[in-house]
Design a protein around this motif. Sequence first.
Motif, PDB file in Angstrom:
ATOM      1  N   MET A  80       9.556  -1.924  12.192  1.00 21.54           N
ATOM      2  CA  MET A  80       8.375  -3.155  11.648  1.00 21.54           C
ATOM      3  C   MET A  80       7.798  -1.731  10.220  1.00 21.54           C
ATOM      4  SD  MET A  80       4.762  -4.819  12.307  1.00 21.54           S
ATOM      5  CE  MET A  80       4.456  -5.966  11.577  1.00 21.54           C
ATOM      6  N   ASP A  81       7.572  -2.288   9.277  1.00 22.44           N
ATOM      7  CA  ASP A  81       7.050  -1.121   8.616  1.00 22.44           C
ATOM      8  C   ASP A  81       5.838  -1.188   8.043  1.00 22.44           C
ATOM      9  OD1 ASP A  81       9.400  -1.032   6.490  1.00 22.44           O
ATOM     10  OD2 ASP A  81       8.596  -2.214   5.460  1.00 22.44           O
ATOM     11  N   ALA A  82       5.796  -0.270   8.477  1.00 24.74           N
ATOM     12  CA  ALA A  82       3.931   0.349   7.954  1.00 24.74           C
ATOM     13  C   ALA A  82       3.320  -0.069   6.832  1.00 24.74           C
ATOM     14  CB  ALA A  82       4.235   1.684   7.676  1.00 24.74           C
ATOM     15  N   PRO A  83       2.137  -0.297   7.086  1.00 19.72           N
ATOM     16  CA  PRO A  83       1.561  -1.461   6.192  1.00 19.72           C
ATOM     17  C   PRO A  83       1.045  -0.768   5.254  1.00 19.72           C
ATOM     18  CG  PRO A  83      -0.401  -0.597   7.514  1.00 19.72           C
ATOM     19  CD  PRO A  83       1.308  -0.090   8.128  1.00 19.72           C
ATOM     20  N   ARG A  84       1.296  -0.781   3.362  1.00 20.63           N
ATOM     21  CA  ARG A  84       1.416  -0.354   2.074  1.00 20.63           C
ATOM     22  C   ARG A  84       0.027   0.640   2.355  1.00 20.63           C
ATOM     23  NH1 ARG A  84       2.430  -4.563  -0.234  1.00 20.63           N
ATOM     24  NH2 ARG A  84       4.850  -4.253  -0.241  1.00 20.63           N
ATOM     25  N   PRO A  85      -0.355   1.724   1.914  1.00 20.77           N
ATOM     26  CA  PRO A  85      -1.560   2.305   1.644  1.00 20.77           C
ATOM     27  C   PRO A  85      -2.898   1.959   0.723  1.00 20.77           C
ATOM     28  CG  PRO A  85       0.247   3.961   1.137  1.00 20.77           C
ATOM     29  CD  PRO A  85       0.770   2.345   1.615  1.00 20.77           C
ATOM     30  N   PHE A  86      -2.246   1.567  -0.750  1.00 26.04           N
ATOM     31  CA  PHE A  86      -2.360   0.292  -1.204  1.00 26.04           C
ATOM     32  C   PHE A  86      -2.335  -0.836  -1.671  1.00 26.04           C
ATOM     33  CE2 PHE A  86       1.564   2.509  -2.471  1.00 26.04           C
ATOM     34  CZ  PHE A  86       2.054   1.469  -3.272  1.00 26.04           C
ATOM     35  N   ALA A  87      -3.275  -1.411  -3.128  1.00 21.85           N
ATOM     36  CA  ALA A  87      -2.807  -2.423  -3.382  1.00 21.85           C
ATOM     37  C   ALA A  87      -2.497  -2.760  -5.304  1.00 21.85           C
ATOM     38  CB  ALA A  87      -3.970  -3.181  -3.449  1.00 21.85           C
ATOM     39  N   ILE A  88      -2.161  -2.865  -5.885  1.00 20.47           N
ATOM     40  CA  ILE A  88      -2.227  -2.640  -7.416  1.00 20.47           C
ATOM     41  C   ILE A  88      -3.310  -3.860  -8.030  1.00 20.47           C
ATOM     42  CG2 ILE A  88      -0.160  -3.479  -9.393  1.00 20.47           C
ATOM     43  CD1 ILE A  88       1.858  -3.095  -7.310  1.00 20.47           C
ATOM     44  N   ILE A  89      -3.630  -3.360  -9.203  1.00 15.91           N
ATOM     45  CA  ILE A  89      -5.249  -4.038  -9.343  1.00 15.91           C
ATOM     46  C   ILE A  89      -5.247  -4.526 -10.625  1.00 15.91           C
ATOM     47  CG2 ILE A  89      -6.561  -3.375  -7.702  1.00 15.91           C
ATOM     48  CD1 ILE A  89      -7.907  -1.551 -10.504  1.00 15.91           C
ATOM     49  N   GLY A  90      -3.381  -4.072 -11.232  1.00 14.01           N
ATOM     50  CA  GLY A  90      -3.125  -4.400 -13.059  1.00 14.01           C
ATOM     51  C   GLY A  90      -2.397  -3.598 -13.014  1.00 14.01           C
ATOM     52  N   ALA A 115      -2.788   0.595 -12.687  1.00 14.58           N
ATOM     53  CA  ALA A 115      -3.351   0.876 -11.129  1.00 14.58           C
ATOM     54  C   ALA A 115      -3.381   0.248  -9.990  1.00 14.58           C
ATOM     55  CB  ALA A 115      -4.813   0.139 -12.037  1.00 14.58           C
ATOM     56  N   ILE A 116      -4.347   2.040  -8.796  1.00 19.14           N
ATOM     57  CA  ILE A 116      -3.338   1.555  -7.561  1.00 19.14           C
ATOM     58  C   ILE A 116      -5.059   1.841  -6.669  1.00 19.14           C
ATOM     59  CG2 ILE A 116      -1.545   1.297  -7.218  1.00 19.14           C
ATOM     60  CD1 ILE A 116      -1.844   3.823  -5.846  1.00 19.14           C
ATOM     61  N   ARG A 117      -5.391   0.565  -5.568  1.00 22.01           N
ATOM     62  CA  ARG A 117      -6.776   0.892  -4.946  1.00 22.01           C
ATOM     63  C   ARG A 117      -6.163   0.736  -3.220  1.00 22.01           C
ATOM     64  NH1 ARG A 117      -7.167   1.996  -9.267  1.00 22.01           N
ATOM     65  NH2 ARG A 117      -9.722   1.860 -10.377  1.00 22.01           N
ATOM     66  N   PRO A 118      -6.699   1.600  -2.514  1.00 22.36           N
ATOM     67  CA  PRO A 118      -7.684   3.109  -2.410  1.00 22.36           C
ATOM     68  C   PRO A 118      -6.450   3.804  -3.184  1.00 22.36           C
ATOM     69  CG  PRO A 118      -7.050   2.800  -0.496  1.00 22.36           C
ATOM     70  CD  PRO A 118      -6.214   1.376  -0.671  1.00 22.36           C
ATOM     71  N   PHE A 119      -7.222   5.655  -3.662  1.00 19.25           N
ATOM     72  CA  PHE A 119      -5.369   6.199  -3.690  1.00 19.25           C
ATOM     73  C   PHE A 119      -5.306   7.824  -3.166  1.00 19.25           C
ATOM     74  CE2 PHE A 119      -3.471   9.777  -5.907  1.00 19.25           C
ATOM     75  CZ  PHE A 119      -2.206   9.297  -6.644  1.00 19.25           C
ATOM     76  N   ASP A 120      -4.986   7.672  -1.473  1.00 18.58           N
ATOM     77  CA  ASP A 120      -5.331   8.528  -0.753  1.00 18.58           C
ATOM     78  C   ASP A 120      -3.549   9.289  -1.545  1.00 18.58           C
ATOM     79  OD1 ASP A 120      -4.599   9.063   1.782  1.00 18.58           O
ATOM     80  OD2 ASP A 120      -5.393   8.671   2.433  1.00 18.58           O
ATOM     81  N   ALA A 150      -6.698   3.868 -18.164  1.00 17.53           N
ATOM     82  CA  ALA A 150      -8.024   2.709 -19.161  1.00 17.53           C
ATOM     83  C   ALA A 150      -9.317   3.025 -18.060  1.00 17.53           C
ATOM     84  CB  ALA A 150      -7.052   1.605 -18.829  1.00 17.53           C
ATOM     85  N   GLU A 151      -9.648   3.302 -17.359  1.00 18.76           N
ATOM     86  CA  GLU A 151     -10.542   3.803 -16.478  1.00 18.76           C
ATOM     87  C   GLU A 151     -11.001   4.907 -16.327  1.00 18.76           C
ATOM     88  OE1 GLU A 151     -10.589   0.885 -12.509  1.00 18.76           O
ATOM     89  OE2 GLU A 151      -9.564   2.079 -12.817  1.00 18.76           O
ATOM     90  N   GLY A 152     -10.360   5.790 -17.535  1.00 12.76           N
ATOM     91  CA  GLY A 152     -10.581   7.464 -17.516  1.00 12.76           C
ATOM     92  C   GLY A 152     -10.180   8.061 -16.963  1.00 12.76           C
ATOM     93  N   PHE A 153     -10.139  10.026 -16.217  1.00 11.46           N
ATOM     94  CA  PHE A 153      -9.484  10.480 -15.612  1.00 11.46           C
ATOM     95  C   PHE A 153      -9.282  10.030 -14.330  1.00 11.46           C
ATOM     96  CE2 PHE A 153     -10.328  13.160 -19.705  1.00 11.46           C
ATOM     97  CZ  PHE A 153      -8.760  13.553 -19.868  1.00 11.46           C
ATOM     98  N   GLY A 154      -8.306  10.581 -13.805  1.00 16.44           N
ATOM     99  CA  GLY A 154      -8.183   9.928 -11.958  1.00 16.44           C
ATOM    100  C   GLY A 154      -6.330  10.599 -11.713  1.00 16.44           C
ATOM    101  N   PRO A 155      -6.374  10.373 -10.332  1.00 17.77           N
ATOM    102  CA  PRO A 155      -5.107  11.053  -9.535  1.00 17.77           C
ATOM    103  C   PRO A 155      -4.174  10.385 -10.166  1.00 17.77           C
ATOM    104  CG  PRO A 155      -6.505  10.224  -8.009  1.00 17.77           C
ATOM    105  CD  PRO A 155      -7.645   9.817  -9.160  1.00 17.77           C
ATOM    106  N   SER A 156      -3.021  10.343 -10.290  1.00 13.83           N
ATOM    107  CA  SER A 156      -1.852   9.641 -10.236  1.00 13.83           C
ATOM    108  C   SER A 156      -1.028  10.446  -9.613  1.00 13.83           C
ATOM    109  CB  SER A 156      -1.157   8.938 -11.575  1.00 13.83           C
ATOM    110  OG  SER A 156      -0.967  10.265 -12.512  1.00 13.83           O
ATOM    111  N   ILE A 157       0.166   9.710  -9.291  1.00 12.77           N
ATOM    112  CA  ILE A 157       1.975   9.992  -9.171  1.00 12.77           C
ATOM    113  C   ILE A 157       3.438   9.465  -9.695  1.00 12.77           C
ATOM    114  CG2 ILE A 157       2.998   9.720  -7.479  1.00 12.77           C
ATOM    115  CD1 ILE A 157       1.151  10.323  -5.582  1.00 12.77           C
TER     116      ILE A 157
END
Length: 139
Positions: free
Chosen positions: A1-11, A86-91, A115-122
């Motif tokens: 079984m796959d582990a749950p995805r640690p984020f959701a796409i918000i747009g 854009a994803i939430r959360p960003f761990d 679009a929301e300002g400076f933040g982490p990205s991969i």
Amino acid sequence: MDAPRPFAIIGIDHVVLRVVDLERALGFYRDVLGCSIEREQTELGLTQLRTGAALIDLVTIEGPLGRRGGPPPGPDARNVDHICLAIRPFDEEALRAHLARHAIAVVESGPRYGAEGFGPSIYVRDPDGNVVELKGPPA
């Protein structure tokens, strides 16, 4: 079984387009469609346009960002540099582990403006080599 995805796409946060003629592109996106200039970084050849909650980034093919895409846009060269989701959360640790489980390599990471300002990205690549940025909330 796959582990749950640690984020959701918000747009879609932003789309980056490589342009041959910045003024012509601005004429279309700003003057015809009504996008407004939010930010410019001329040393990078970058103009960011506000379009509702998201951004359209225009990068000139002569600038450092645009040169990474190869020849000017045309039948044999791309004009979309990347799309950003854009994803939430960003761990970052959980995100990297999730990507590794799917044999997806991280191409680049670090703080970026969206679009929301400076933040982490991969940055990753899809199976066809398209660049996809996964962007967290502003810091």
